[in-house]
Design an enzyme around this catalytic site. Structure first.
Site: not given
Ligand code: NAP
Length: 297
Positions: A53, A97, A120
């Site tokens: 990412k 994450q 996200d």
């Protein structure tokens, strides 16, 4: 019929080129889009996801930083860190994450991310707004699938979309996205799962079939209608002695057999995967535009 291959890498490149222009426009106004990644522990898959990412951010000149904390960080400590990142105006996006160590409640941490920085799109407020059809960050994998369909000429409007899988990150938000009464969506959506009776009978009714089950090659040719569009979200490791690594990645669809029947199909790798990261970049740029008073909000 031999299926058209829907090339996720090419479509992702096209979107990243568009994003690069938006990043340049922001820079001219003195705004550098930025995303902070929070990584906890030493899970190799998480480390590799965060690294890729970060590399994707670099490609389009988005600033990123990984804040790495040890496995034994407390839940309160992690929430305090998220709070600091929420309060820092140089970060437009904050991503924690997952998975987190078992002593930390992922739901509590997810809710601690400021919805305006939740690039996200995992915060319940953003998921609720999606369901309501209000402007919000779109969840990355579903948004990537929508773009794959639209940019390969397969508008879901008026089509029967059958989604195999009801997870909170793929199946449910994809259903919410494609059922909206708006251009680029407006589909009739059916969701299937392990409780679905006679799955092949349902999947054969699909104009667009999305497989998000996490089961290698579970969708076989007999489950697919001639001329259907097939989107394979699955990412499964299968043993392969011919590879140095000893494995290779396959999707949830029996690609070789199904591509003889489908009108179009995404490969694995090179289909949905590159799109997911691209939509994270897109949300980060959008967050920076919002913060700068630009864009659609
Ligand atoms: N390429 C990408 O960017 C990307 C992003 C996200 C996920 N993925 C991949 O996509 C796959 C799905 O991920 P996920 O997180 O959504 O998975 P998940 O949370 O494990 O959910 C799987 C879903 O599939 C359903 N399912 C499993 N086996 C089934 C069967 N035999 N028949 C019907 N339904 C079945 C499950 O039903 P129940 O609810 O009844 O258990 C569940 O709803 C995984 O391979 C994952 O690695 C890829």
């Amino acid at each position: 019929m031999t299926a058209q291959i829907i090339d996720g890498r090419a479509i992702a490149d096209e979107i990243r080129a568009e994003l690069r222009e938006r990043v340049s426009a922001l820079k001219e106004r003195g705004v550098i889009p930025g995303i902070a990644f929070v990584l906890v522990g030493e899970n190799p898959a998480s480390i590799s996801y965060v690294r890729s990412k970060g590399q994707a951010c670099e490609q389009i000149d988005v600033r990123s930083e990984t804040i790495h904390r040890p496995e034994d960080i407390s839940q309160d400590g992690l929430i305090a860190l998220v709070g600091e990142l929420n309060a820092d105006p140089t970060w437009h996006g904050v991503l924690v994450q997952l998975p987190l160590p078992s002593h930390i409640d992922e739901g509590v941490v997810t809710r601690a991310i400021a919805p305006a920085k939740d690039v996200d799109a995992v915060h319940p407020q953003n998921m609720g707004r999606l369901l309501w059809g209000e402007p919000t960050f779109l969840p990355c994998t579903p948004a990537g699938i929508q773009q794959l369909l639209l940019r390969s000429g397969h508008d879901p409007g008026g089509k029967h979309v059958v989604i195999c899988g009801r997870s909170n990150i793929v199946g449910k938000p994809l259903a919410a996205l494609l059922m909206q009464k708006r251009p680029g969506a407006n589909a009739t959506v059916t969701i299937c799962h392990t409780g679905t009776a006679n799955l092949p009978e349902v999947t054969r009714t699909a104009d667009i079939l999305v497989a998000a089950m996490g089961k290698a090659r579970a969708i076989t040719a007999d489950m697919v209608r001639e001329g259907a569009v097939v989107i394979d979200v699955g990412n499964n490791r299968v043993p392969d002695a011919s590879r140095k690594s000893g494995y290779r990645m396959v999707g949830d669809v029996d690609f070789e057999a199904v591509s003889e029947k489908a009108a179009a199909i995404t490969p694995v790798p090179g289909g949905v995967g590159p799109m997911t990261v691209t939509m994270l970049l897109s949300n980060t740029v959008q967050a920076a535009e919002r913060a700068a008073g630009l864009g659609e909000g």
